[in-house]
Each structure stands twice: as structure tokens, then as C-alpha cells.
Design an enzyme around this catalytic site. Sequence first.
Site: not given
Ligand code: UT7
Length: 312
Positions: A112, A239, A269
Site C-alpha cells: 500500500c 492510502h 482499499n
Molecule cells: O492496506 C492495509 C491493509 N489492511 C488494513 O489496513 C485493514 C486493517 N484492519 C481493518 O480494517 C479491520 O480490522 C477489518 C475491517 C479487517 C475488520 O474489522 P474489525 O472491527 O477489526 O473486526 P474483527 O476482525 O475484530 O471481527 C469482528 C467480527 C468477527 O466475528 P466474531 O469473531 O466477533 O464473531 C468477524 O468474523 O466481525 C466478523 N467479520 C465480519 N462480519 C461480517 C469479519 N469480516 C466480516 C464481514 N462481514 N465482512
Amino acid sequence: MRSCVIGSGSYVPERVVTNADLERMVGTSDAWIMERTGIRERRAAAEGERTSDLAAHAARRALEMAGVRPEDVDLIVLGTVTPDQPTPATAALVQAKLGARRALAFDVSAACAGALVALSVADQYVRSGAARYALVIGADLLTRAVDWTDRNTCVLFGDAAGALLLAPAADDEGRGLLSTHLHSDGALAGILSIPHGDTVKMNGREVFRVAVRTLVAAAQEALHANGLAREQVDHVMGHQANLRIIEAVMERVGLPMERFWLTLDRYGNTSAAAIPMCIDEANRAGRLAPGELVLMLAAGAGFVWGSGVMRW
Ligand code: UT7
């Protein structure tokens, strides 16, 4: 002699993938994606469309804007982690597509932060006089590198390309690229990667945490190195991976969100493409006035992060 941007271009594929489309593919919802990421829709390349195609479209637009012929380009540096193939470099394929016969063309792999690293490299060539016209391109086709059954990653990315044409700035105006500061920490390689022959693997929470920390540090380093107060920053071109990351960074640096040029909601992204694409959008919208200060910020897999400061 400083380098400055004399042309910009960007390109996104036609096909729109909405959150509603994703609801039909994986266990997700528009509400979750909007609330947790701020992404409404993203673009996906057509079958047969490759990173070099996206990049060439964006580069042509930048050359057209500047009125520079492809054969006058000395250098093409392209940031991508989704090259058409391992070798030759995607930059070389773009060179051939453009007909930029005289150029040296190579890729940088900084995820990125790819366009920012490419910009810093091209800037050295222009500053030293080794190149007059240098094309900086960020292009990624991450929809081909995600697992479309993995809701943790497939909702996040979109395909796009952005290009900036650099040339030596006129000496007396104080315009152009004032600084770049870039850093890497390979000890963090495991939190975000595309293993050989595999798809994007990410520890989302850890990437989130590291992204906020490094982007805030990068912004502060840029302001300090240039003796700037935060109020002097007119635009932040960054980014963008998650609206919550951007809000946290802007708040900690003490900058209002209105100064951040957002493409995330429309394109997701877009990895290396985001910074040149933002600059191009703002430029074409007439939103960049001569003398305004642009702070560029990026962080991504590697981990690689940093800043650039440009007086438009
Ligand atoms: O370019 C650089 C690369 N990427 C980034 O900078 C991404 C950085 N990270 C993020 O943006 C966030 O961590 C995410 C958007 C990827 C995830 O958001 P989060 O608030 O950190 O969610 P989480 O990973 O803590 O997950 C919370 C819940 C989980 O369910 P449980 O285990 O609490 O039951 C996930 O399984 O949300 C669930 N989940 C989803 N639910 C619906 C994860 N992805 C999804 C989804 N739809 N697409």
C-alpha cells in the site's frame, strides 16, 4: 532542483461490486461493511484486464494532461504487489503499451506504500538530473489476490491505478516535493501477506493497530522535518484501508476530516493506487490551488510506511 507533478491520471475498471453483491457471496451485510470499514462499493477488473492495462490507462491520462509525449519519458517506476507476472516488471509492460521507448522501467514492491516509495525513487532521479520526465504509477488488482469465500478480506479491496508525471520544478516558486520519509519493519511481515501462490492473509486487528501508530508517526515526522504546523496542511492524500483508521489518524494528528481526500467509500482499499488517484481526482476537480500543502501518508504490508510533503 525539486521535482513537481506536471500531470496526473487515474483509472478504475467499469465493473462495480456493491456491498449488496457481496451479501450474496459471503456471510456479510452492507451494514457491517459500512460500519466497520466505510466502504460502499469497489471496482473489479474485467476478465483479461491486467495491472499493466490499468496502469497504462492512468499513465496516458497523466501524459495527456501534461502534454508530454511517451517517447520523452525517461523513467517509469511502478508500485504494485499484483504484477502481471513475476518478470518482466509490470513497468516494462506499461512502457511498451505507452510507446515510452527511451524510459528505464522497473517496479517497486511496497504494497500500500508502493506509490509513495515509487515517488521517492523517481524524485531522486529528477533531483539529480538523471531524469527529466518520470512517471510514478501505483496500480493494483487485488480482487485477483483475495479469497472470495473469506469475508474477512474479500470485502475490503478494489482494483485501480493512479499516475503522476514528475518534472523539475521551476527554481524560484518553492513548489514541488519537499520531503519523503519512509520506513520498514520486516519483523511485522507476518501480519499482512500474500504467500506464494496464495491469497491475502491478514491479521486485521493487528494491521489496524500498527497502521494507526505508523501513520500518526509518519504525519508527525513530516510536519516536524518541514517545520510545519498542522494547520498549514491543506490536503491529506493518503492510502486508505478503513475509515476508522483514517479518523483515528486525523484526530491524533489534530487535522479535520474535511482535509482528507476520500476515495475509500467508492473504491475500497486500492493499495498502491490510492495516493496518485486522490491527487488526480483533486487536481481534475480544480481543488488544488498553487502553493497549497499536500501531506501524503501510506502504510501497508512489509510493514512499510511513511510520508511525503508537496507544495502544489
Ligand atoms: O492496506 C492495509 C491493509 N489492511 C488494513 O489496513 C485493514 C486493517 N484492519 C481493518 O480494517 C479491520 O480490522 C477489518 C475491517 C479487517 C475488520 O474489522 P474489525 O472491527 O477489526 O473486526 P474483527 O476482525 O475484530 O471481527 C469482528 C467480527 C468477527 O466475528 P466474531 O469473531 O466477533 O464473531 C468477524 O468474523 O466481525 C466478523 N467479520 C465480519 N462480519 C461480517 C469479519 N469480516 C466480516 C464481514 N462481514 N465482512
